[in-house]
Design an enzyme around this catalytic site. Structure first.
Site, PDB file in Angstrom:
ATOM      1  CD  GLU A 174      -3.250  -1.033   1.894  1.00 44.11           C
ATOM      2  OE1 GLU A 174      -3.341  -0.143   2.747  1.00 44.11           O
ATOM      3  OE2 GLU A 174      -4.158  -1.857   1.680  1.00 44.11           O
ATOM      4  CD  GLU A 297      -3.696  -5.972   2.979  1.00 47.99           C
ATOM      5  OE1 GLU A 297      -4.590  -5.250   3.459  1.00 47.99           O
ATOM      6  OE2 GLU A 297      -2.484  -5.772   3.133  1.00 47.99           O
TER       7      GLU A 297
HETATM    8  O1  AHR Z   1      -5.484  -5.792   6.816  1.00 51.87           O
HETATM    9  C1  AHR Z   1      -5.435  -4.610   7.545  1.00 51.87           C
HETATM   10  C2  AHR Z   1      -4.750  -3.475   6.791  1.00 51.87           C
HETATM   11  O2  AHR Z   1      -5.495  -3.148   5.673  1.00 51.87           O
HETATM   12  C3  AHR Z   1      -3.390  -3.775   6.232  1.00 51.87           C
HETATM   13  O3  AHR Z   1      -2.375  -3.616   7.162  1.00 51.87           O
HETATM   14  C4  AHR Z   1      -3.250  -2.774   5.143  1.00 51.87           C
HETATM   15  O4  AHR Z   1      -2.409  -3.209   4.108  1.00 51.87           O
HETATM   16  C5  AHR Z   1      -4.682  -2.538   4.704  1.00 51.87           C
HETATM   17  O5  AHR Z   1      -4.986  -1.199   4.638  1.00 51.87           O
END
Ligand code: AHR
Length: 497
Positions: A174, A297
């Site tokens: 990110e 994710e």
């Molecule tokens: O999964 C929780 C958070 O969500 C992670 O650390 C991040 O990459 C995303 O914003």
């Protein structure tokens, strides 16, 4: 009401990469500490500090790949803090997640031990946001170099003679947000620089993963593919299903209204559009489909459970989450020509977890059961399935009633996964089995259903939502008619004789 489906058992559409069934575990809340790591002196049964019950449960669902140490934590993590004598490791505040003390007891060696226990591939996410090229390069050397070198020597001093095999390595996380708030042009250049020093040592060939977009940030994808595609093996995509209209009011994990149930599924279905549109951009720069899309994710994100640390992201998990998991995995199957890995967030006690723990107690969530039922799709061949799903309406809005996917194993066993999203009624679906050349078939099935829209497992009732044998089907000629219970995930097994 669902209409009909045709399964072309003789038309194969490519392999469903087992890594689509991957997981993600971050130093966040009680995912690593308590969820996985309890330490060697813990009264909770463990092997080398890693809890036995959790390893057993994760092995059962055949976790193929595990991403670590973050997430946002990855771009704050300095790997040298997590090696050497445990008692001497640095203690620090996990500033990103909950402000708790991170004692670094779970580090590189412990993670690699966990992957060995699970027999899964490690996916390590390096630090670009607050790290250096040298730090990342040395981590790869420490992990994978077998010759004479300062990092190989350090590893040996810390008790590990042989280099490990590490295939998947992420260059930042990110970086458009918590990983440095960068512009895509800036990150693309940094990516090119950092990945140069993520070296292949000996036989270890690293699959380099660039940080991709958040949700529908198509500009980020465009710039990364244009500027850096030739330096990457895969690029990531993050998308969370958040039912609420604002980040401050995401909605509760249980005790929600039917409208929230519906919105959650509607938003989860958005994954189809995201993957399709990002794939179009990728096709433009990589028509051969060499570069993979890794959705590392995904999952539901609700308000935390009342009374828990807001930075721990602890939420319950209900039949609604099982449906999100089932329909999302079906979408990934459909796009398996591009989607080569996905990692649900997060394995234990965080967001859409497959396991919840409370001290020595452990429970399996409805999402866990979906992963267990769907594991038959791992590395199977995707089959052509035409679905006229009918529609499910609520409050003037409409989504498909049924989500479905089918695959065939190397042994010729066919599996069909079916989600009935409708909260109120069963879905009757005639499924025509084409291409079996008159062969007789044996059919069995398993289903996971909820009695209420937020049916879930708790420590007092850990089996309230559990898979049951599925028998509501009838085969007449080539047509298999199934009656899927309201709010259910079903997997059929069809074995031609
Ligand atoms: O999964 C929780 C958070 O969500 C992670 O650390 C991040 O990459 C995303 O914003």
């Amino acid at each position: 009401m669902a209409q009909r489906a045709v399964l072309n058992t003789d038309i194969r559409k490519g392999t469903i990469n087992r890594n689509i069934y991957g997981h993600f575990s971050e130093h966040l809340g009680r995912c690593i500490y308590e969820g996985i790591w309890v330490g060697e002196d813990s009264p909770i049964p463990n092997t080398k500090g890693i809890r036995n019950d959790v390893v057993k449960a994760l092995k059962e669902i055949q976790v193929p790949v595990l991403r670590w140490p973050g997430g946002c934590f990855a771009d704050e993590y300095h790997w040298k803090d997590g090696i050497g004598e445990r008692e001497g490791r640095k203690r620090m505040i996990n500033t990103h997640w909950g402000g708790t003390v991170e004692n670094n007891h779970f580090g590189t060696h412990e993670f690699m031990e966990l992957c060995a226990m699970l027999e899964c591939e490690p996916y390590i996410n390096g630090n670009v946001g607050s790290g250096t090229v040298q730090e990342m390069s040395e981590w790869v050397e420490y992990l994978t170099f077998n010759g004479v070198s300062p990092m190989a020597e350090l590893r040996m001093k810390n008790g590990r003679e042989e280099a490990w095999a590490v295939k998947y390595f992420g260059v930042g996380n990110e970086n458009w947000g918590c990983g440095g708030n960068m512009r895509p042009e800036f990150y693309a250049d940094l990516y090119r620089q950092f990945q140069t020093y993520v070296r292949n040592y000996g036989d270890n060939k690293i699959h380099r993963i660039a940080c991709g977009p958040n949700s529908d940030d198509y500009h980020w994808m465009e710039v990364l593919m244009r500027e850096a595609a030739k330096f990457m093996d895969s690029i990531t995509l993050h998308y969370y299903t958040v039912p609420g209209a604002t980040w401050e009011h995401k909605g509760a994990a249980t005790g929600f209204e039917t409208s929230e149930y519906f919105t959650t599924l509607e938003k989860a279905l958005h994954m189809e559009e995201l993957v399709s549109r990002h794939s179009v951009i990728m096709d433009k720069y990589d028509p051969e489909k060499r570069v993979g899309l890794i959705v590392d994710e995904w999952g539901t994100w609700y308000d935390v459970e009342p009374g828990t640390n807001p930075g721990f992201l602890y939420q319950q998990n209900s039949i609604r989450d099982a449906l999100v998991a089932g329909l999302t995995l079906n979408i990934f199957h459909k796009h398996s020509d591009r989607v080569r890995m996905a990692n649900i967030a997060q394995t234990i006690n965080v967001l859409q977890a497959v396991i919840l723990t409370e001290g020595e107690k452990m429970l399996l969530t409805p999402t866990y059961h979906v992963f267990n039922m769907y594991k038959v799709h791992q590395d199977a061949e995707l089959l052509d399935l035409t679905l006229d799903s009918g529609s499910y309406s609520y409050d003037g809005k409409e989504i498909p009633e049924v989500s479905a996917s089918a695959s065939v194993t190397a042994e010729g066993v066919i599996h069909v996964s079916l989600c009935n999203l409708n909260h109120a009624s069963a879905a009757v679906l005639p499924l025509e089995l084409r291409g079996l050349a008159g062969k007789a078939v044996q059919i069995s099935g398993t289903t996971l259903a909820g009695a209420t829209i937020d049916a879930h497992n708790s420590f007092s009732e850990p089996e309230a939502v559990a898979p049951q044998p599925f028998t509501a089907f009838k085969l007449e000629g080539d047509t298999l008619t199934v009656e899927l219970p309201a709010m259910s995930v079903t997997v059929l097994e069809i074995t031609p004789n």
